[in-house]
Each structure stands twice: as structure tokens, then as C-alpha cells.
Design an enzyme around this catalytic site. Structure first.
Site, short mmCIF file in Angstrom:
data_model
loop_
_atom_site.label_atom_id
_atom_site.label_comp_id
_atom_site.label_asym_id
_atom_site.label_seq_id
_atom_site.Cartn_x
_atom_site.Cartn_y
_atom_site.Cartn_z
N CYS A 1 0.86 -1.19 0.05
CA CYS A 1 -0.07 -0.03 -0.07
C CYS A 1 0.69 1.22 0.21
CB CYS A 1 -0.95 0.15 1.17
SG CYS A 1 -0.32 0.00 2.72
N HIS B 1 -2.68 1.29 7.19
CA HIS B 1 -2.95 1.08 5.37
C HIS B 1 -3.24 2.25 4.75
CE1 HIS B 1 -3.94 -1.49 2.08
NE2 HIS B 1 -5.35 -0.96 2.08
N HIS C 1 -6.20 0.98 -3.88
CA HIS C 1 -5.09 0.53 -2.86
C HIS C 1 -4.51 -0.79 -3.24
CE1 HIS C 1 -7.68 -2.19 -0.34
NE2 HIS C 1 -8.31 -2.13 -1.50
#
Length: 172
Positions: A75, A127, A139
């Protein structure tokens, strides 16, 4: 009536009751399809550059610690790669470090190219994704995954949302 006849009658009534009960139960709901449509995405200026680079990475494989599309991206590697290629901006390596070096903004002020952060590992800012607009973000989800578009309103993400941040100036 004999005992065996009574037992059979009771069995028939019990089965009939089960069949009727099954007919009155609500069938399980099918999961709603995830709306990954990009038809309503609007982006201007630097945000447009970020969106275009992000969408160019769709279906690139996930690789923990990955820094380039050929080897795979995680990510924060994806966010770093996109910002460097699109705008020449060097961002830190981890999602938490990126969060610490960007400016918080209200979710209601999110614009294409801003960053969205989630708590997916039981720790804040574990994240990160890039907001596309229309309640969607791109993502690198996890191992065995590929870069993809998701909706911010999915229960998994809405319950883990940590906040929005930006690298852009106030007026973009």
C-alpha cells in the site's frame, strides 16, 4: 388408532410444519456487488495526475515491501510510487510515516489525489490508499491481492477508517 399410526400422523404433521416454516423464512440476502465504477470520478490539476497514475497500476500484484510495479507493490509503496512519478514528490516508506508528514483534512473535504488511512492491523495508520472521488479509493490490499478500486462505504473499510490527509496546499 394404533400407536404406530399415531406416530406416523405426528411425523407427517411435523414434516408439514417444517415445510411450511421453510416457505415462510426469508431467503438469505445476496451480497451487494461492489460499485467499482469510475464513471463519476472528477479530478483536476495535480489530483488528476495522481488518479491517472493510480489507475494505471490496477491489477499490479501485491508484494510486501514492494517499491515498483514490476516486482509488486504494497500500500505505501504504491502511494510512494504514484506521488513520485506523477508529481515528483518523495513520500516516506510506511503508511504511518506518510500520515505523519501529511496534513489532516476532514473526510467531507476529500478530493481526488488525497490519501485515506485505515487501521487494518490493530494499529493506527497501518493501511493507506489514494482517494479517487465519488467515495472510492485505489489501494494495494494484501498478500494474494492486486491493486484495485474499493468503496469507502464497504463495512470493512468504513469501520477501520482512520482519517484523510493531503499533501496539497489548501486550495489545490
Amino acid at each position: 388408532m394404533s400407536a404406530s399410526t399415531v406416530s406416523r400422523v405426528r411425523l407427517v404433521f411435523a414434516l408439514a410444519a417444517l415445510v411450511l416454516a421453510a416457505c415462510t423464512t426469508t431467503p438469505p440476502r445476496k451480497p451487494q456487488p461492489v460499485d467499482r465504477s469510475l464513471a463519476h470520478i472528477e479530478a483536476q490539476g495535480d489530483g488528476r495526475e495522481i488518479v491517472m497514475y493510480s489507475l494505471g497500476l490496477l491489477d499490479v500484484g501485491y508484494q510486501f515491501g514492494g517499491n515498483n510495479p514490476e516486482a509488486g507493490l504494497d500500500c505505501s509503496g504504491m502511494v510512494r510510487f504514484v506521488y513520485k512519478k506523477a508529481l515528483g514528490i518523495d513520500l516516506p516508506r510506511t503508511a504511518a510515516d506518510i500520515a505523519s508528514r501529511t496534513r489532516p483534512i476532514a473526510e467531507s473535504r476529500l478530493q481526488a489525489g488525497d490519501l485515506v488511512f485505515f487501521n487494518t492491523l490493530g494499529k493506527p495508520y497501518s493501511h493507506v490508499g489514494i482517494y479517487l472521488g465519488d467515495g472510492k479509493f485505489v489501494h494495494a490490499p494484501s498478500s494474494r491481492g492486486k491493486i484495485r478500486v474499493e468503496s469507502m462505504s464497504l463495512p470493512y473499510f468504513s469501520s477501520r477508517f482512520e482519517g484523510a490527509r493531503t499533501v496539497f496546499a489548501q486550495g489545490k
